[in-house]
Scaffold this active site. Structure first.
Site, mmCIF file in Angstrom:
data_model
loop_
_atom_site.group_PDB
_atom_site.id
_atom_site.type_symbol
_atom_site.label_atom_id
_atom_site.label_comp_id
_atom_site.label_asym_id
_atom_site.label_seq_id
_atom_site.Cartn_x
_atom_site.Cartn_y
_atom_site.Cartn_z
ATOM 1 N N LYS A 1 0.856 -1.193 0.000
ATOM 2 C CA LYS A 1 0.000 0.000 0.000
ATOM 3 C C LYS A 1 0.893 1.244 0.000
ATOM 4 O O LYS A 1 1.794 1.355 0.841
ATOM 5 C CB LYS A 1 -0.848 -0.048 1.272
ATOM 6 C CG LYS A 1 -2.156 0.686 1.227
ATOM 7 C CD LYS A 1 -2.937 0.300 2.491
ATOM 8 C CE LYS A 1 -4.198 1.084 2.631
ATOM 9 N NZ LYS A 1 -4.798 0.876 3.960
HETATM 10 C C1 E4P Z 1 -8.198 1.491 4.455
HETATM 11 O O1 E4P Z 1 -7.434 1.133 3.624
HETATM 12 C C2 E4P Z 1 -8.114 2.806 5.131
HETATM 13 O O2 E4P Z 1 -6.863 2.956 5.700
HETATM 14 C C3 E4P Z 1 -9.212 2.938 6.131
HETATM 15 O O3 E4P Z 1 -10.423 2.499 5.548
HETATM 16 C C4 E4P Z 1 -9.334 4.332 6.710
HETATM 17 O O4 E4P Z 1 -10.511 4.416 7.471
HETATM 18 P P1 E4P Z 1 -10.765 5.622 8.494
HETATM 19 O O5 E4P Z 1 -10.983 6.863 7.718
HETATM 20 O O6 E4P Z 1 -12.000 5.204 9.242
HETATM 21 O O7 E4P Z 1 -9.550 5.702 9.371
#
Ligand code: E4P
Length: 217
Positions: A83
């Site tokens: 990622k």
């Molecule tokens: C997933 O890849 C993201 O990091 C995550 O969904 C972020 O979610 P949040 O905005 O609730 O922290």
């Protein structure tokens, strides 16, 4: 629609995998910090539980650092997806990784143009953050619709991974908008099964069945 769980908590991942609903896992530095676990160890353990894609995020913000970290993460298991953040360095790293056959999830996407760039450099997944846009009074779901249209216009194969999902309604709307994947907190996945009429209907069936005095086995 594929379901990924958005957590680094092993128990939640194991329990959800057993339901048969889970196709993959996403983590981020905040979720790993919350778990209190060693990053590479927890990613290895998650990959041994779930055979589907497991996103592990680089910590570096420069191209060289992302490449070194991403290659290290990709070696942990065959199902690791590296990622990277949606920055110019992250896009450049995505291009390099895609040439090397390493799967990439481009994260922190907040605009259709950003999603277009990620697809052009060969991202496997683009992660538009719905909840964080809603938090600042913008329309997170409209971003999913816009990306869907752009990707379909040009037959991009990058999968739209609806992220920052906060509610069961978000899941429904992302599915209607054509997201390929939703990454969802564990509690929200369980909520998807809830309906008051299912609950009351089942209570009545259990009561009436008991009154028959019969047994199926
Ligand atoms: C997933 O890849 C993201 O990091 C995550 O969904 C972020 O979610 P949040 O905005 O609730 O922290």
């Amino acid at each position: 629609m594929k379901f990924f769980v958005d957590t680094a908590e092993i128990k939640d991942i194991r329990d959800l995998y057993e339901t048969g609903l889970l196709d993959g896992v996403t983590t981020n530095p905040s979720l790993v910090a919350k778990s209190g676990r060693n990053f590479k160890e927890v990613i290895k353990e998650i990959c041994s539980i779930v055979p589907g894609p497991v996103s592990a995020e680089v910590a570096a913000t420069d191209y060289e650092g992302m490449i070194a970290e991403g290659r290290t993460l990709a070696k942990i298991a065959d199902n690791v997806v590296v990622k990277v953040p949606l920055t110019i360095d992250g896009l450049r790293a995505t291009k390099t990784f895609s040439k090397e056959g390493i799967k990439i999830n481009v994260t922190l996407c907040f605009s259709p143009n950003q999603a277009l760039l990620a697809a052009k450099v060969g991202a496997t997944y683009i992660s538009p953050f719905i909840g964080r846009l809603d938090d600042i009074n913008l329309d997170g779901m409209q971003l999913i619709r816009d990306i869907r249209q752009i990707y379909d216009n040009y037959a991009f194969t990058t999968e739209i991974l609806a992220a920052s999902i906060r509610s069961a309604n978000h899941v429904t709307e992302a599915a209607l908008a054509g997201a390929d994947v939703a990454t969802i907190p564990p509690a929200v996945i369980y909520k998807l099964a809830d309906h008051p009429l299912t609950k009351s209907g089942l209570e009545q069936f259990v009561k009436d069945w008991k009154a028959t005095g019969q047994s199926i086995l």
